[in-house]
Design a protein around this motif. Sequence first.
Motif, mmCIF file in Angstrom:
data_model
loop_
_atom_site.group_PDB
_atom_site.id
_atom_site.type_symbol
_atom_site.label_atom_id
_atom_site.label_comp_id
_atom_site.label_asym_id
_atom_site.label_seq_id
_atom_site.Cartn_x
_atom_site.Cartn_y
_atom_site.Cartn_z
ATOM 1 N N TYR A 7 -6.114 -8.299 -7.501
ATOM 2 C CA TYR A 7 -5.867 -8.091 -6.588
ATOM 3 C C TYR A 7 -5.523 -6.609 -5.439
ATOM 4 O O TYR A 7 -6.238 -4.956 -6.524
ATOM 5 N N VAL A 8 -5.070 -6.358 -4.915
ATOM 6 C CA VAL A 8 -4.572 -5.220 -3.628
ATOM 7 C C VAL A 8 -3.146 -4.707 -3.831
ATOM 8 O O VAL A 8 -2.545 -5.841 -3.056
ATOM 9 N N VAL A 9 -3.370 -3.367 -4.149
ATOM 10 C CA VAL A 9 -1.519 -2.964 -3.893
ATOM 11 C C VAL A 9 -1.374 -2.038 -2.637
ATOM 12 O O VAL A 9 -1.660 -0.766 -3.145
ATOM 13 N N TRP A 10 -0.935 -2.646 -1.678
ATOM 14 C CA TRP A 10 -0.928 -1.354 -0.516
ATOM 15 C C TRP A 10 0.068 -0.376 -1.129
ATOM 16 O O TRP A 10 0.149 1.064 -0.589
ATOM 17 N N GLN A 14 1.622 2.943 -8.166
ATOM 18 C CA GLN A 14 -0.079 3.073 -8.058
ATOM 19 C C GLN A 14 -0.583 2.912 -7.112
ATOM 20 O O GLN A 14 -1.174 1.411 -7.604
ATOM 21 N N PRO A 15 -0.666 2.513 -5.457
ATOM 22 C CA PRO A 15 -1.613 1.863 -4.798
ATOM 23 C C PRO A 15 -3.091 1.768 -5.287
ATOM 24 O O PRO A 15 -3.511 2.560 -5.504
ATOM 25 N N GLY A 16 -3.864 0.516 -5.032
ATOM 26 C CA GLY A 16 -4.736 0.929 -5.591
ATOM 27 C C GLY A 16 -5.871 -0.704 -5.697
ATOM 28 O O GLY A 16 -5.000 -1.918 -5.013
ATOM 29 N N ILE A 17 -6.946 -1.063 -6.390
ATOM 30 C CA ILE A 17 -7.500 -2.470 -6.508
ATOM 31 C C ILE A 17 -7.396 -2.598 -8.225
ATOM 32 O O ILE A 17 -7.634 -1.990 -8.527
ATOM 33 N N VAL A 35 4.425 -3.661 -1.597
ATOM 34 C CA VAL A 35 2.984 -5.383 -0.483
ATOM 35 C C VAL A 35 2.086 -5.133 -1.907
ATOM 36 O O VAL A 35 1.362 -4.651 -1.727
ATOM 37 N N TYR A 36 1.557 -6.233 -1.794
ATOM 38 C CA TYR A 36 0.261 -6.620 -2.064
ATOM 39 C C TYR A 36 -0.783 -8.152 -2.142
ATOM 40 O O TYR A 36 0.342 -8.914 -1.335
#
Length: 209
Positions: A7-10, A14-17, A35-36
């Motif tokens: 999962y990608v969290v833009w 805490q944005p990240g992978i 946004v993910y």
Amino acid sequence: MSKQKTYVVWKGRQPGIYSSWDACKAQVDGYTGAVYKSFATRIEAETAYRKSSTEFIGQSTPRILAPADFRTLGILHPDAVAVDAACSGSPGPVEYRARHLQTAKILFQQGPFPEGTNNVGEFLAIVHALAYFQNLQSDAPIYSDSENALLWVRIKRCRTKLLRTTRNVVLFERIDRAEKWLAENRYPNPLLKWNTREWGEIPADYGRK
């Protein structure tokens, strides 16, 4: 056994992978404007994270129906709308919206709300559209690709198995108001099933599959 998604969290706490839905959910559940998106492999996720989310979420141009499309699909009312919901996990953050078929304009968009389901979002979207058209005194048809939601609206009952919790209080308040609206109002709007197999994704789709 299904393969583990990444999962990608833009945009989130805490944005990240993230390598699991639970880890992703902790970053986006209840976060306004999160946004993910999920990806089949870690490599795909890492590539996506380095780019703009708009390349992967809702990046396709909404379908604008031409007069010939309306005739082919049997959509004769110029103000017909499509509704759809998006939910990551079950339960998970859920949001819903309506899009005008002829112009692709978003008529309303709500959420995300914590700990919901896609069917609940679809149900609320249809009832919201009915109330929206009532205010306009319009008999425009409403399209949904959810058979469950269409059934629930017709029987005036959201038959979800979702449990009420302290986190989804607002969502259940909306369900209660929707059921009350259905019990107290009559509507002229046809509720129609969007034929995804033949017509493609419903125009209100969030593009997160």
